[in-house]
Design an enzyme around this catalytic site. Structure first.
Site, mmCIF file in Angstrom:
data_model
loop_
_atom_site.group_PDB
_atom_site.id
_atom_site.type_symbol
_atom_site.label_atom_id
_atom_site.label_comp_id
_atom_site.label_asym_id
_atom_site.label_seq_id
_atom_site.Cartn_x
_atom_site.Cartn_y
_atom_site.Cartn_z
ATOM 1 N N HIS A 1 25.465 30.959 -70.926
ATOM 2 C CA HIS A 1 26.792 30.582 -71.410
ATOM 3 C C HIS A 1 27.437 31.791 -72.091
ATOM 4 O O HIS A 1 26.742 32.576 -72.748
ATOM 5 C CB HIS A 1 26.689 29.409 -72.394
ATOM 6 C CG HIS A 1 28.030 28.831 -72.727
ATOM 7 N ND1 HIS A 1 28.877 29.429 -73.626
ATOM 8 C CD2 HIS A 1 28.680 27.742 -72.245
ATOM 9 C CE1 HIS A 1 30.006 28.721 -73.689
ATOM 10 N NE2 HIS A 1 29.908 27.686 -72.866
ATOM 11 N N GLY B 1 37.821 27.209 -75.017
ATOM 12 C CA GLY B 1 38.232 26.847 -76.372
ATOM 13 C C GLY B 1 39.604 27.362 -76.760
ATOM 14 O O GLY B 1 39.963 27.374 -77.933
ATOM 15 N N SER C 1 38.606 24.823 -71.284
ATOM 16 C CA SER C 1 39.751 24.002 -71.686
ATOM 17 C C SER C 1 40.087 22.904 -70.676
ATOM 18 O O SER C 1 41.264 22.608 -70.438
ATOM 19 C CB SER C 1 40.978 24.871 -71.959
ATOM 20 O OG SER C 1 40.734 25.744 -73.049
ATOM 21 N N ASN D 1 29.172 19.721 -72.663
ATOM 22 C CA ASN D 1 28.517 20.718 -73.517
ATOM 23 C C ASN D 1 29.045 20.513 -74.932
ATOM 24 O O ASN D 1 30.150 20.940 -75.242
ATOM 25 C CB ASN D 1 28.831 22.140 -73.005
ATOM 26 C CG ASN D 1 28.228 23.194 -73.927
ATOM 27 O OD1 ASN D 1 27.449 22.876 -74.833
ATOM 28 N ND2 ASN D 1 28.589 24.448 -73.684
ATOM 29 N N TRP D 2 28.228 19.847 -75.733
ATOM 30 C CA TRP D 2 28.670 19.550 -77.109
ATOM 31 C C TRP D 2 28.639 20.785 -77.998
ATOM 32 O O TRP D 2 29.122 20.749 -79.127
ATOM 33 C CB TRP D 2 27.771 18.470 -77.722
ATOM 34 C CG TRP D 2 27.959 17.098 -77.161
ATOM 35 C CD1 TRP D 2 28.881 16.708 -76.223
ATOM 36 C CD2 TRP D 2 27.225 15.914 -77.509
ATOM 37 N NE1 TRP D 2 28.748 15.368 -75.970
ATOM 38 C CE2 TRP D 2 27.745 14.856 -76.751
ATOM 39 C CE3 TRP D 2 26.168 15.656 -78.386
ATOM 40 C CZ2 TRP D 2 27.248 13.556 -76.839
ATOM 41 C CZ3 TRP D 2 25.666 14.367 -78.482
ATOM 42 C CH2 TRP D 2 26.207 13.318 -77.717
ATOM 43 N N LYS D 3 27.998 21.857 -77.508
ATOM 44 C CA LYS D 3 27.807 23.054 -78.337
ATOM 45 C C LYS D 3 27.133 22.628 -79.657
ATOM 46 O O LYS D 3 26.319 21.703 -79.636
ATOM 47 C CB LYS D 3 29.136 23.786 -78.544
ATOM 48 C CG LYS D 3 29.837 24.026 -77.201
ATOM 49 C CD LYS D 3 31.002 24.955 -77.252
ATOM 50 C CE LYS D 3 31.571 25.105 -75.838
ATOM 51 N NZ LYS D 3 32.625 26.100 -75.743
ATOM 52 N N GLY E 1 33.722 21.394 -72.768
ATOM 53 C CA GLY E 1 33.369 21.600 -74.167
ATOM 54 C C GLY E 1 34.120 20.618 -75.053
ATOM 55 O O GLY E 1 33.753 19.446 -75.177
ATOM 56 N N GLY E 2 35.209 21.076 -75.652
ATOM 57 C CA GLY E 2 35.963 20.296 -76.637
ATOM 58 C C GLY E 2 36.243 18.860 -76.215
ATOM 59 O O GLY E 2 35.968 17.918 -76.979
ATOM 60 N N GLU F 1 29.060 32.149 -74.699
ATOM 61 C CA GLU F 1 28.825 32.246 -76.149
ATOM 62 C C GLU F 1 27.439 32.841 -76.427
ATOM 63 O O GLU F 1 27.264 33.588 -77.392
ATOM 64 C CB GLU F 1 28.999 30.863 -76.801
ATOM 65 C CG GLU F 1 30.475 30.482 -76.858
ATOM 66 C CD GLU F 1 30.762 28.990 -76.857
ATOM 67 O OE1 GLU F 1 29.850 28.186 -77.125
ATOM 68 O OE2 GLU F 1 31.919 28.623 -76.570
ATOM 69 N N GLU G 1 33.139 29.898 -65.794
ATOM 70 C CA GLU G 1 33.821 29.684 -67.072
ATOM 71 C C GLU G 1 34.506 30.978 -67.507
ATOM 72 O O GLU G 1 33.869 31.835 -68.140
ATOM 73 C CB GLU G 1 32.813 29.272 -68.150
ATOM 74 C CG GLU G 1 32.147 27.945 -67.883
ATOM 75 C CD GLU G 1 31.770 27.246 -69.178
ATOM 76 O OE1 GLU G 1 32.280 26.137 -69.402
ATOM 77 O OE2 GLU G 1 31.005 27.827 -69.982
HETATM 78 P P1 13P Z 1 36.088 24.110 -73.847
HETATM 79 O O1 13P Z 1 36.178 22.981 -72.870
HETATM 80 O O2 13P Z 1 36.085 23.689 -75.276
HETATM 81 O O3 13P Z 1 37.079 25.194 -73.531
HETATM 82 O O4 13P Z 1 34.633 24.774 -73.632
HETATM 83 C C1 13P Z 1 34.245 25.132 -72.361
HETATM 84 C C2 13P Z 1 32.821 25.497 -72.394
HETATM 85 O O5 13P Z 1 32.444 26.519 -72.930
HETATM 86 C C3 13P Z 1 31.858 24.563 -71.794
HETATM 87 O O6 13P Z 1 30.613 25.150 -71.669
#
Ligand code: 13P
Length: 248
Positions: free
Chosen positions: A91, A168, A208, A9-11, A229-230, A93, A162
Site C-alpha cells: 500500500h 484520501g 477517493s 481498507n479501514w486503515k 478507504g474513507g 502508505e 491506487e
Molecule cells: P481513500 O478511499 O480514503 O482515498 O483511500 C484509498 C485507499 O488508500 C484504500 O487502500
C-alpha cells in the site's frame, strides 16, 4: 471470467457505527458475484473472520518472514491460520510512511503466496510522475520489481491501482483515465509475470472512491472492483458502492 472484489481498507480506524453493526449490515447485502473483503487493523481480524459468511477477512500488511525474531511483525502463515484470506502488499502508505522498498515487497508477496493468502498488490504513481507522463513506466517498474517464482503456481493475485494523488484527497481518477492505466498494467503483467496474469489478474481501483463517482469508474473504467478507504468506514456508503457494482 475474472473474480470481482470490493475491499474495505479501514486503515488505522474503526467504523464510527461500531464494528458489529457494520459487519451485520454488510453481511445482509444481497448476494451477487462480488466478493466482499474487510481489512481492519490486526487486533480486529478475528472478528471479521467470524462475520457473516459472505464477508472475508483481509490483512493490511504481512511480514516478509515466516517466523522468528522480528518484533512487531505478523506473518502471513499466522494470518492464514486465523482464517484470513487476503493481504494487502505495498500500500502506498506503507511505501511512503514506513519506507517499504521493492525488495521488501517482493519478499512479502512471496510470503503471502507461500502461505496461501491471496495478495492484493497495490501500485500507483504520485502526481509528479503523472505530470511528467511516466505513469506506464512507473507502474511497470513496480510490477517488475516484485516478480517472484512463487507467481508460477499461485492461484490468484489481485492488483489494486491506487494513484497516490487520489488517496484520501477527494480527487478521484476518472473512468477514462483509469481505463488507459489498466491497459498499461495488463501490458506490464504480460511482460514481467507469467503471461496468464495479463488476462486473469483482477484489477481494482482505489483512491477517493465514493457512491458518487463509482458509476463512472464502473462504466468507463472497466474495473474488476474497488479498494475503498474513507467511504468504507460507513456501512451505508460501502453498500452503496457495492450496489453500483451490481448493475453493471
Ligand atoms: P481513500 O478511499 O480514503 O482515498 O483511500 C484509498 C485507499 O488508500 C484504500 O487502500
Amino acid at each position: 471470467m475474472r473474480n470481482r472484489y470490493l475491499i474495505a481498507n479501514w486503515k488505522m480506524n474503526l467504523p464510527p457505527e461500531g464494528m458489529r453493526p457494520y459487519l451485520d449490515a454488510v453481511g445482509r447485502a444481497e448476494m451477487n458475484d462480488v466478493e466482499i473483503v474487510v481489512a481492519p487493523p490486526f487486533p480486529y481480524l478475528r472478528d471479521v473472520t467470524r462475520a457473516p459468511d459472505r464477508i472475508f477477512a483481509g490483512a493490511q500488511n504481512c511480514a516478509d518472514q515466516k517466523s522468528g525474531a522480528f518484533t512487531g511483525e505478523v506473518s502471513a502463515w499466522m494470518l492464514q491460520e486465523l482464517g484470513v484470506r487476503y493481504a494487502l502488499v505495498g500500500h502506498s502508505e506503507r511505501r511512503a510512511l514506513y519506507g517499504e522498498t521493492d525488495a521488501l515487497l517482493q519478499r512479502k508477496l512471496t510470503a503471502a503466496l507461500e502461505a496461501n493468502l491471496t495478495p492484493v498488490l497495490c501500485v500507483g504513481e504520485d502526481l509528479r510522475v503523472r505530470e511528467a507522463g511516466h505513469v506506464a513506466r512507473h507502474l511497470a517498474e513496480q510490477i517488475r520489481a516484485v516478480t517472484t517464482p512463487a507467481l508460477e503456481s499461485a492461484r490468484e493475485v489481485v492488483i489494486a491501482y491506487e494513484p497516490v494523488w487520489a488517496i484520501g484527497t477527494g480527487r478521484s481518477a476518472s473512468g477514462a483515465m483509469v481505463a488507459e492505466t489498466v491497459a498499461d498494467i495488463r501490458d506490464a503483467l504480460a511482460r514481467f509475470w507469467p503471461v496468464r496474469y495479463r488476462d486473469d489478474a483482477p484489477i481494482l481501483y482505489g483512491g477517493s472512491v465514493t457512491p458518487d463517482n463509482v458509476t463512472d469508474l464502473q462504466t468507463n473504467g472497466g474495473m474488476d472492483g474497488y479498494l475503498v478507504g474513507g467511504a468504507s468506514l460507513s456501512s451505508e456508503k460501502f453498500l452503496a458502492i457495492f450496489d453500483a457494482m451490481k448493475v453493471s
